[in-house]
Design a protein around this motif. Sequence first.
Motif, PDB file in Angstrom:
ATOM      1  N   LEU A 188       0.876  -1.174   0.000  1.00  0.00           N
ATOM      2  CA  LEU A 188       0.000   0.000   0.000  1.00  0.00           C
ATOM      3  C   LEU A 188       0.910   1.221   0.000  1.00  0.00           C
ATOM      4  CD1 LEU A 188      -3.042   0.510   2.373  1.00  0.00           C
ATOM      5  CD2 LEU A 188      -1.261   2.248   2.267  1.00  0.00           C
ATOM      6  N   ALA A 189       0.630   2.198  -0.812  1.00  0.00           N
ATOM      7  CA  ALA A 189       1.465   3.408  -0.815  1.00  0.00           C
ATOM      8  C   ALA A 189       0.674   4.592  -1.352  1.00  0.00           C
ATOM      9  CB  ALA A 189       2.721   3.203  -1.664  1.00  0.00           C
ATOM     10  N   THR A 190       1.015   5.758  -0.827  1.00  0.00           N
ATOM     11  CA  THR A 190       0.457   7.019  -1.331  1.00  0.00           C
ATOM     12  C   THR A 190       1.525   7.667  -2.206  1.00  0.00           C
ATOM     13  OG1 THR A 190      -0.936   7.281   0.615  1.00  0.00           O
ATOM     14  CG2 THR A 190      -0.407   9.283  -0.586  1.00  0.00           C
TER      15      THR A 190
ATOM     16  N   GLY B 243      -0.585  12.759   3.669  1.00  0.00           N
ATOM     17  CA  GLY B 243      -1.186  13.619   4.694  1.00  0.00           C
ATOM     18  C   GLY B 243      -2.554  14.149   4.318  1.00  0.00           C
ATOM     19  N   GLN B 244      -3.194  13.510   3.344  1.00  0.00           N
ATOM     20  CA  GLN B 244      -4.530  13.973   2.925  1.00  0.00           C
ATOM     21  C   GLN B 244      -5.580  12.886   3.143  1.00  0.00           C
ATOM     22  OE1 GLN B 244      -4.101  15.244  -1.187  1.00  0.00           O
ATOM     23  NE2 GLN B 244      -2.250  16.369  -0.685  1.00  0.00           N
ATOM     24  N   GLY B 245      -5.203  11.865   3.857  1.00  0.00           N
ATOM     25  CA  GLY B 245      -6.180  10.810   4.137  1.00  0.00           C
ATOM     26  C   GLY B 245      -6.242   9.716   3.076  1.00  0.00           C
TER      27      GLY B 245
ATOM     28  N   ALA C  99      -5.400   6.287   4.668  1.00  0.00           N
ATOM     29  CA  ALA C  99      -6.526   5.822   5.487  1.00  0.00           C
ATOM     30  C   ALA C  99      -7.659   5.328   4.602  1.00  0.00           C
ATOM     31  CB  ALA C  99      -7.002   6.955   6.400  1.00  0.00           C
TER      32      ALA C  99
ATOM     33  N   ASN D   3       2.007  -7.033   6.741  1.00  0.00           N
ATOM     34  CA  ASN D   3       3.332  -6.985   7.363  1.00  0.00           C
ATOM     35  C   ASN D   3       3.894  -5.586   7.166  1.00  0.00           C
ATOM     36  OD1 ASN D   3       3.256  -9.779   7.905  1.00  0.00           O
ATOM     37  ND2 ASN D   3       3.955 -10.215   5.832  1.00  0.00           N
ATOM     38  N   VAL D   4       4.579  -5.097   8.170  1.00  0.00           N
ATOM     39  CA  VAL D   4       5.176  -3.758   8.059  1.00  0.00           C
ATOM     40  C   VAL D   4       6.523  -3.767   8.774  1.00  0.00           C
ATOM     41  CG1 VAL D   4       3.797  -2.931  10.052  1.00  0.00           C
ATOM     42  CG2 VAL D   4       4.734  -1.269   8.444  1.00  0.00           C
TER      43      VAL D   4
ATOM     44  N   ASN E  93       9.054   1.491   9.914  1.00  0.00           N
ATOM     45  CA  ASN E  93       8.091   2.315   9.167  1.00  0.00           C
ATOM     46  C   ASN E  93       7.019   2.862  10.112  1.00  0.00           C
ATOM     47  OD1 ASN E  93       6.563   3.527   7.223  1.00  0.00           O
ATOM     48  ND2 ASN E  93       6.410   1.735   5.889  1.00  0.00           N
TER      49      ASN E  93
ATOM     50  N   ARG F  53       5.473   5.656  10.313  1.00  0.00           N
ATOM     51  CA  ARG F  53       4.326   6.382   9.757  1.00  0.00           C
ATOM     52  C   ARG F  53       3.226   5.397   9.315  1.00  0.00           C
ATOM     53  NH1 ARG F  53       3.876  11.431   5.586  1.00  0.00           N
ATOM     54  NH2 ARG F  53       1.726  11.847   6.227  1.00  0.00           N
ATOM     55  N   ALA F  54       3.658   4.356   8.621  1.00  0.00           N
ATOM     56  CA  ALA F  54       2.673   3.354   8.179  1.00  0.00           C
ATOM     57  C   ALA F  54       2.065   2.651   9.398  1.00  0.00           C
ATOM     58  CB  ALA F  54       3.333   2.349   7.245  1.00  0.00           C
TER      59      ALA F  54
ATOM     60  N   LEU G  14      -0.567   4.746  10.880  1.00  0.00           N
ATOM     61  CA  LEU G  14      -1.767   4.720  10.029  1.00  0.00           C
ATOM     62  C   LEU G  14      -2.574   3.449  10.281  1.00  0.00           C
ATOM     63  CD1 LEU G  14      -3.556   5.381   7.492  1.00  0.00           C
ATOM     64  CD2 LEU G  14      -1.776   4.282   6.122  1.00  0.00           C
ATOM     65  N   TYR G  15      -1.880   2.305  10.328  1.00  0.00           N
ATOM     66  CA  TYR G  15      -2.585   1.030  10.502  1.00  0.00           C
ATOM     67  C   TYR G  15      -3.245   0.964  11.880  1.00  0.00           C
ATOM     68  CZ  TYR G  15       0.077  -0.245   6.320  1.00  0.00           C
ATOM     69  OH  TYR G  15       0.609  -0.267   5.066  1.00  0.00           O
TER      70      TYR G  15
ATOM     71  N   ARG H 188      -4.257   3.495  13.682  1.00  0.00           N
ATOM     72  CA  ARG H 188      -5.429   4.391  13.642  1.00  0.00           C
ATOM     73  C   ARG H 188      -6.587   3.728  12.909  1.00  0.00           C
ATOM     74  NH1 ARG H 188      -1.901   8.508  12.258  1.00  0.00           N
ATOM     75  NH2 ARG H 188      -2.472   8.327  10.071  1.00  0.00           N
TER      76      ARG H 188
HETATM   77  C1  LIG Z   1       2.469   5.316   5.048  1.00  0.00           C
HETATM   78  C2  LIG Z   1       1.665   6.018   3.976  1.00  0.00           C
HETATM   79  C3  LIG Z   1       0.910   4.985   3.147  1.00  0.00           C
HETATM   80  C4  LIG Z   1       0.677   6.970   4.631  1.00  0.00           C
HETATM   81  O1  LIG Z   1      -0.151   7.509   3.601  1.00  0.00           O
HETATM   82  P1  LIG Z   1      -0.938   8.895   3.759  1.00  0.00           P
HETATM   83  O2  LIG Z   1      -1.778   9.034   2.550  1.00  0.00           O
HETATM   84  O3  LIG Z   1      -0.005   9.985   4.061  1.00  0.00           O
HETATM   85  O4  LIG Z   1      -1.839   8.552   5.020  1.00  0.00           O
HETATM   86  P2  LIG Z   1      -2.958   9.496   5.655  1.00  0.00           P
HETATM   87  O5  LIG Z   1      -2.992  10.807   4.971  1.00  0.00           O
HETATM   88  O6  LIG Z   1      -4.211   8.705   5.692  1.00  0.00           O
HETATM   89  O7  LIG Z   1      -2.440   9.651   7.114  1.00  0.00           O
HETATM   90  C5  LIG Z   1      -1.156  10.204   7.297  1.00  0.00           C
HETATM   91  C6  LIG Z   1      -1.242  11.530   8.043  1.00  0.00           C
HETATM   92  O8  LIG Z   1      -2.093  12.465   7.469  1.00  0.00           O
HETATM   93  C7  LIG Z   1      -3.049  12.938   8.435  1.00  0.00           C
HETATM   94  N1  LIG Z   1      -4.301  13.123   7.717  1.00  0.00           N
HETATM   95  C8  LIG Z   1      -5.254  12.199   7.501  1.00  0.00           C
HETATM   96  N2  LIG Z   1      -6.265  12.732   6.790  1.00  0.00           N
HETATM   97  C9  LIG Z   1      -5.931  14.014   6.534  1.00  0.00           C
HETATM   98  C10 LIG Z   1      -6.547  15.058   5.841  1.00  0.00           C
HETATM   99  N3  LIG Z   1      -7.762  14.911   5.260  1.00  0.00           N
HETATM  100  N4  LIG Z   1      -5.904  16.256   5.749  1.00  0.00           N
HETATM  101  C11 LIG Z   1      -4.686  16.405   6.322  1.00  0.00           C
HETATM  102  N5  LIG Z   1      -4.061  15.441   7.001  1.00  0.00           N
HETATM  103  C12 LIG Z   1      -4.680  14.254   7.118  1.00  0.00           C
HETATM  104  C13 LIG Z   1      -3.124  11.857   9.428  1.00  0.00           C
HETATM  105  O9  LIG Z   1      -3.493  12.340  10.707  1.00  0.00           O
HETATM  106  C14 LIG Z   1      -1.721  11.338   9.420  1.00  0.00           C
HETATM  107  O10 LIG Z   1      -0.896  12.094  10.259  1.00  0.00           O
HETATM  108  P3  LIG Z   1       0.662  11.745  10.445  1.00  0.00           P
HETATM  109  O11 LIG Z   1       1.375  12.630   9.478  1.00  0.00           O
HETATM  110  O12 LIG Z   1       0.945  12.102  11.867  1.00  0.00           O
HETATM  111  O13 LIG Z   1       0.873  10.292  10.127  1.00  0.00           O
HETATM  112  C15 LIG Z   1       2.586   6.861   3.046  1.00  0.00           C
HETATM  113  O14 LIG Z   1       3.400   7.680   3.834  1.00  0.00           O
HETATM  114  C16 LIG Z   1       3.448   6.038   2.093  1.00  0.00           C
HETATM  115  O15 LIG Z   1       3.064   5.764   0.960  1.00  0.00           O
HETATM  116  N6  LIG Z   1       4.657   5.670   2.529  1.00  0.00           N
HETATM  117  C17 LIG Z   1       5.583   4.909   1.664  1.00  0.00           C
HETATM  118  C18 LIG Z   1       5.085   3.525   1.351  1.00  0.00           C
HETATM  119  C19 LIG Z   1       4.810   2.727   2.620  1.00  0.00           C
HETATM  120  O16 LIG Z   1       5.501   2.838   3.604  1.00  0.00           O
HETATM  121  N7  LIG Z   1       3.758   1.883   2.566  1.00  0.00           N
HETATM  122  C20 LIG Z   1       3.416   1.016   3.662  1.00  0.00           C
HETATM  123  C21 LIG Z   1       3.940  -0.365   3.387  1.00  0.00           C
HETATM  124  S1  LIG Z   1       3.593  -1.473   4.734  1.00  0.00           S
END
Ligand SMILES: CC(C)(COP(=O)(O)OP(=O)(O)OC[C@H]1O[C@@H](n2cnc3c(N)ncnc32)[C@H](O)[C@@H]1OP(=O)(O)O)[C@@H](O)C(=O)NCCC(=O)NCCS
Length: 174
Positions: A112-114, A120-122, A125, A146-147, A151, A153-154, A157-158, A160
Amino acid sequence: MRELRVDDAADLAFVRAMMERTPSVGFPSWFTLEQLVERQREMVAALLDRLATRRLGATTCGALAPRPARDEPVAEVVLVAESDAATRAGFAWVRTVIDHFGRVPVAHIEDLATAPGHEGQGIGAALVQQAEAWARAHRLAGLTLNVWPENTRARALYERSGLAPEMLRMRKVL
Ligand SMILES: CC(C)(COP(=O)(O)OP(=O)(O)OC[C@H]1O[C@@H](n2cnc3c(N)ncnc32)[C@H](O)[C@@H]1OP(=O)(O)O)[C@@H](O)C(=O)NCCC(=O)NCCS
């Protein structure tokens, strides 16, 4: 949020790029980045082959996908999250696996990845939420993944999203 389009070259390129993103976040020192990237490339190639084969099987001769062996996944899906501008913003690959202890099928998030610039835009989640919805629609008993411990940050997220740590795998390099 939608499913991957197997015949869309841009979708396939996006998923390949996303799979290479995961190792960038930190991992145990006994692996190299090259090892992890190579493994990710193998995994995504096999995944995309499987999805293409299933689609071809269904459309060209009406055949069903080959029946999985006992411990093979019975279903899998690649989700693509799009931002407001219909830009690809994230992906998740989920498949069913047989739970080792429970001996029932569960949904397992393989990756899973953003996309950079969309964090930070949800999106993360929303991807976990959609994976859970897919698991519920398939009447699966749980959602696992598995993580790397590194990691954080991930992991946050999980947690939460309602997942709790289940097992810590340990290693001594010999
Ligand atoms: C880990 C990962 C998937 C998180 O993705 P993300 O889209 O940033 O996740 P979210 O936005 O749902 O949540 C992340 C943060 O944004 C905040 N957030 C959630 N919704 C939000 C919104 N609508 N507006 C602003 N911030 C928001 C959350 O509170 C959270 O805060 P944090 O910075 O303290 O963690 C991303 O960082 C990623 O792709 N990392 C690299 C790949 C990876 O590690 N994948 C996991 C493999 S196991």
